[in-house]
Design an enzyme around this catalytic site. Structure first.
Site, PDB file in Angstrom:
ATOM      1  N   ASP A  35       0.802  -1.224   0.000  1.00  8.26           N
ATOM      2  CA  ASP A  35       0.000   0.000   0.000  1.00  8.26           C
ATOM      3  C   ASP A  35       0.830   1.268   0.000  1.00  8.26           C
ATOM      4  OD1 ASP A  35       0.697  -0.623   2.806  1.00  8.26           O
ATOM      5  OD2 ASP A  35      -0.535   1.125   3.267  1.00  8.26           O
ATOM      6  N   ASP A  73       5.485   0.303   3.546  1.00  6.55           N
ATOM      7  CA  ASP A  73       5.694  -0.925   4.311  1.00  6.55           C
ATOM      8  C   ASP A  73       5.615  -2.135   3.391  1.00  6.55           C
ATOM      9  OD1 ASP A  73       2.947  -1.191   3.803  1.00  6.55           O
ATOM     10  OD2 ASP A  73       2.443  -0.198   5.681  1.00  6.55           O
ATOM     11  N   TYR A 111      -5.949   0.527   8.813  1.00  9.44           N
ATOM     12  CA  TYR A 111      -7.037   0.822   7.882  1.00  9.44           C
ATOM     13  C   TYR A 111      -8.376   0.422   8.492  1.00  9.44           C
ATOM     14  CZ  TYR A 111      -3.565   1.893   4.339  1.00  9.44           C
ATOM     15  OH  TYR A 111      -2.520   2.463   3.642  1.00  9.44           O
ATOM     16  N   GLU A 127       5.422   9.765   3.602  1.00  8.93           N
ATOM     17  CA  GLU A 127       5.128   8.444   3.049  1.00  8.93           C
ATOM     18  C   GLU A 127       4.251   8.536   1.816  1.00  8.93           C
ATOM     19  OE1 GLU A 127       4.002   3.978   4.618  1.00  8.93           O
ATOM     20  OE2 GLU A 127       3.337   5.696   5.786  1.00  8.93           O
TER      21      GLU A 127
END
Length: 532
Positions: free
Chosen positions: A100, A103, A251, A509
């Protein structure tokens, strides 16, 4: 989306000393001579930005996020195969798909939303993409091939691969990851209407994308979308209710599942043109929140996107039974137009849309243990809002109508100008004069919060980098040795500040769902300025 763990071991100082060597070995050239990474802004038909170049890079980014067996034509060459045994814990093939963000976890919820938005970008603006259309379709198919695997068993969806808590306690390349690749699923006993309906939306939208170029694949996608949506609607509940320790706080479904059911039904109606889904929307629309007044659109809350999508059935297809969605769509648009009646969006001094999502999360989930552990990259709201503005402007233009905000009227041109201002800010028209897309322009983030990008690539450092060894580099000031070209980071704060610090995951990120709607916006502007 990443949440930092704890570093305990240090990596050898030699790695930091030779980062420039690693860069050369991983990328095959010395910075900044390659045009792939460095873009001289030049005026083309009065355009300040090279939107075509940004479009190319925004799609290329997805190759850097790939999991699984990489193909021979992989262009992000510093990446290698990873996650080749994913799914084996439950005896199912879950190899492939996308990580995603920075990571090494495959989160099904944001991956499905990414797929839906990439597909919507192609549906609305693919005709303008020319040579990049093929690359965009490849990016979509990399995701849908995985989603087909994740939905291969009836009434079951595999929604996550990897233990997020353990993954975030390591800073290692995806090629090296040795944390447990746990598999999490939703089924009849542990429902997940949100992730299931989003997955159905992704499959249905992609079915439209491939309808002409690959009819047989399109039919497979649509049949699966129909089955998955039926499961989502029949067994209702949020997936984070049953999988909370594993998917939260990463999430969580804070907005509930109603928005995804409306969103999924809207995409199935568009893909099938069936009265079944039209009637479903007519009967359930209000119950599912069609008229709720919220003005964010992202991986969690789909209401605004559903309103814009459904408005087309009235504006363009003249389906009067859904005429109310013109008003619902107008309400969202009015909320983001500066100075308009009902305007509630916040902008930074540099005119950048800023969404303080902490407060929204707190409203939806008051028992949060540590509110600062939850965040959303603000840039996702910038790119998604820009896409909705351009898409709605397209629908309005086709219908020869405008936006009504109380007694005020706004033209499609005004919507496009707002979207352009946001995209231009992202590309460098901001107080810091920096692009927030890696590899675009002379100044862009060099220390993005991304494991693979920040650590020496396999070509330059074949030896395994252990779980905790990479933290010394993560906490260092050294630029990332591998450019994740096209990655768009979380972006500046409400004061237009951006520290370019690798540990600042909220701002530094990248994420797939930031890029997905940007693809469509960049295609529109590249075409508008004669670059495509």
């Amino acid at each position: 989306m990443a949440f930092l763990g704890f570093s305990s071991a240090s990596y050898t100082f030699r790695v930091i000393i030779f980062l420039s060597l690693f860069f050369f070995l991983c990328n095959g050239f010395s910075y900044p001579d390659s045009s792939l990474f460095y873009t001289h802004h030049h005026r083309h038909n009065l355009a300040k930005h090279n939107y075509k170049d940004a479009l190319t890079k925004s799609i290329l980014f997805f190759e850097g996020q790939r999991s699984g067996k990489l193909p021979p034509n992989q262009r992000m060459t510093w990446r290698r195969d990873s996650g080749l045994s994913d799914g084996s814990a439950l005896h199912v093939d879950l190899v492939g798909g996308y990580y995603d963000a920075g990571d090494n976890i495959k989160f099904g919820f944001p991956m499905a939303f990414t797929t839906t938005m990439l597909s919507w970008s192609v549906i609305e603006f693919g005709g303008l993409m020319k040579s990049e259309l093929g690359n965009a379709k490849v990016a979509i198919r990399w995701a849908t091939d995985y989603l087909l695997k994740a939905t291969s068993r009836p009434d079951t969806i595999y929604v996550q691969v990897g233990d997020a808590n353990k993954d975030h306690s390591c800073w290692e390349r995806p090629e090296d990851m040795d944390t447990q690749r746990s598999v999490f699923k939703v089924d009849k006993n542990t429902p997940g209407s949100d992730v299931a309906a989003e997955t159905a939306a992704a499959l249905a939208a992609a079915a439209i994308v491939f309808r002409k170029s690959d009819p047989s694949y399109s039919k497979i996608l649509l049949r699966r979308a129909i089955r998955v949506f039926a499961f989502a609607d029949r067994y209702r509940g949020t997936y984070s209710a049953g999988l909370k320790p594993d998917v939260c706080p990463f999430y969580c479904s804070f907005s509930g599942y109603q928005d995804e059911l409306l969103w999924g039904a809207a995409w199935l109606q568009k893909a099938t043109r069936s009265l079944k889904y039209l009637n479903y929307i007519k009967v359930n629309g209000q119950i599912l929140g069609a008229a709720e007044y919220d003005n964010t659109f992202g991986w969690d809350n789909k209401h605004a996107g559903a309103r814009i999508l459904l408005s087309k059935t009235f504006l363009v297809q003249k389906m009067k039974t859904l005429s109310e969605y013109k008003g619902h769509a107008d309400n969202f648009i009015c909320s983001v137009i500066p100075g308009a009646p009902f305007y509630i969006s916040q902008y930074t001094p540099g005119s950048y849309i800023f969404t303080p999502h902490f407060s929204l999360i707190y409203i939806f989930a008051p028992p949060l243990k540590k509110i600062t552990d939850i965040y959303d990259e603000n840039m996702q709201y910038v790119t998604s809002t820009s896409f909705l503005l351009l898409t709605y402007a397209k629908y309005l233009t086709s219908a020869r109508t405008v936006v009504h905000c109380g007694g005020s009227v706004y033209t499609p041109g005004r919507l496009r100008s707002i979207a352009k201002k946001q995209v231009d800010y992202l590309l460098g028209d901001n107080p810091l004069r920096m692009s927030y897309m890696v590899g675009y322009g002379p100044k862009f983030p060099r220390r993005i919060h991304h494991r693979g990008s920040s650590l020496p690539c396999v070509a330059s450092h074949p030896a395994k980098i252990q779980c905790h060894q990479g933290f010394s580099i993560m906490h260092s000031q050294s630029p990332n040795p591998n450019f994740l070209v096209g990655a768009v980071v979380g972006g500046p704060d409400k004061h237009d500040r951006f520290p370019d610090v690798r540990s600042d995951y909220e701002q530094s990120e990248p994420a797939t769902y930031i890029n997905a709607p940007l693809v469509g916006a960049l295609a529109y502007f590249a075409h508008s300025f004669g670059q495509l």
